[in-house]
Design an enzyme around this catalytic site. Structure first.
Site, PDB file in Angstrom:
ATOM      1  CB  ILE A  15      -0.952   0.010   1.216  1.00 58.53           C
ATOM      2  CG1 ILE A  15      -1.934  -1.149   1.131  1.00 58.53           C
ATOM      3  CG2 ILE A  15      -1.719   1.321   1.281  1.00 58.53           C
ATOM      4  CD1 ILE A  15      -2.852  -1.270   2.350  1.00 58.53           C
ATOM      5  CE1 TYR A 153      -1.149  -4.987  12.331  1.00 55.51           C
ATOM      6  CE2 TYR A 153      -3.452  -5.673  12.340  1.00 55.51           C
ATOM      7  CZ  TYR A 153      -2.406  -4.982  11.751  1.00 55.51           C
ATOM      8  OH  TYR A 153      -2.621  -4.283  10.586  1.00 55.51           O
TER       9      TYR A 153
END
Length: 284
Positions: A15, A153
């Site tokens: 990305i 996470y």
């Protein structure tokens, strides 16, 4: 007027690489940063292919090293006279559960995914305030819905979302817009960089082995239909250029449907039912 300047973190692949090229295509002077500039080959090649190499400059920035962040931001402002936007994109995936990893493992996840964002944001904000600019942060649907075997996470991404949601109204009093962007599954090196051997991980998971096998099977299915990095980046670039960006943006219809479960789930039962299903092995 000269082109506005945007600093983007984590641009070696995926990305981040696509955001850098897309921002340059949109006319931004793009400072593409990465921890190791020797890994900038794919970015430089993509910029050349897109005809925007003259608008992209590569700089070293390690988000977990505060001195590196401070120096990079200062150098960018000295070179260009201003900083109009920042895209916090750098991050690292992680799969694990607390009983089977150390607190140091969890701290490392927080350093990259939360404190890295904090370091860059803190260094950039005075300059964004001066430019009445914008701050974009790529989080995850995992910053809205906690997911099994993603405790550390998701904790980091939840922290980022809370940080930015809290910062947004204050930053807006000085003309700085704050947006979080939430991708779902994206086909990029991010997943490969988690670096686990599935069978070895399942064997080492002990009592959680069956649940981990089911989770990894479900994840493989999700990533088989993943959004491309280019498509996710296009949403980020569109937000970067939007005159009135929303505070929260999902990068795909699938991500929008997913986070809607949580955002309309006042008692938490919907999320609990959703994620519990990920840990049941399908019938043979």
């Amino acid at each position: 007027m000269s082109a506005p300047t945007v600093l983007i973190t984590g641009t070696s692949s995926g990305i981040g690489l696509e955001i850098a090229v897309g921002a340059a295509r949109a006319g931004w002077r793009t400072v593409a940063t990465l921890r190791d500039p020797a890994r900038a080959g794919p970015l430089r090649a993509a910029a050349e292919a897109a005809g925007v190499a003259d608008l992209i400059e590569v700089r070293r920035l390690d988000v977990v090293d505060q001195a590196s962040v401070t120096a990079c931001v200062a150098d960018v402002v000295a070179a260009h006279g201003r900083l109009d936007a920042v895209v916090n994109n750098a991050g690292a995936g992680h799969v694990g559960t607390l009983e089977q990893e150390t607190v140091e493992d969890v701290r490392a996840v927080m350093e990259v995914n939360f404190f890295g964002v904090l370091h860059v944001t803190r260094a950039a904000l005075p300059h964004l305030r001066a430019a009445r600019g914008r701050l974009l942060t790529v989080t995850s649907v995992g910053g809205v819905i906690g997911q099994p075997f993603n405790e550390a996470y998701c904790a980091a991404k939840f922290a980022v979302e809370g940080f930015m949601e809290s910062l947004a109204p204050l930053a807006a009093t000085h003309g700085v817009s704050v947006t979080v962007l939430e991708p779902g599954a994206v086909a990029s090196e991010f997943v490969a960089n988690v670096g686990i051997d599935p069978e070895a991980a399942i064997a080492a998971a002990g009592v959680y082995g069956p649940a981990l096998r089911a989770y990894l099977t479900r994840s493989a299915t999700a990533f088989a239909a993943a959004q491309s990095a280019a498509d996710a980046a296009a949403v980020v670039v569109a937000t970067l250029t939007d005159p009135e960006p929303a505070p929260r943006v999902q990068t795909s219809p699938a991500a929008r449907r997913f986070v809607a479960v949580k955002l309309a789930d006042t008692d938490g039962l919907g999320v609990a039912a959703l994620t519990a299903g990920w840990l049941r092995e399908p019938p043979v």
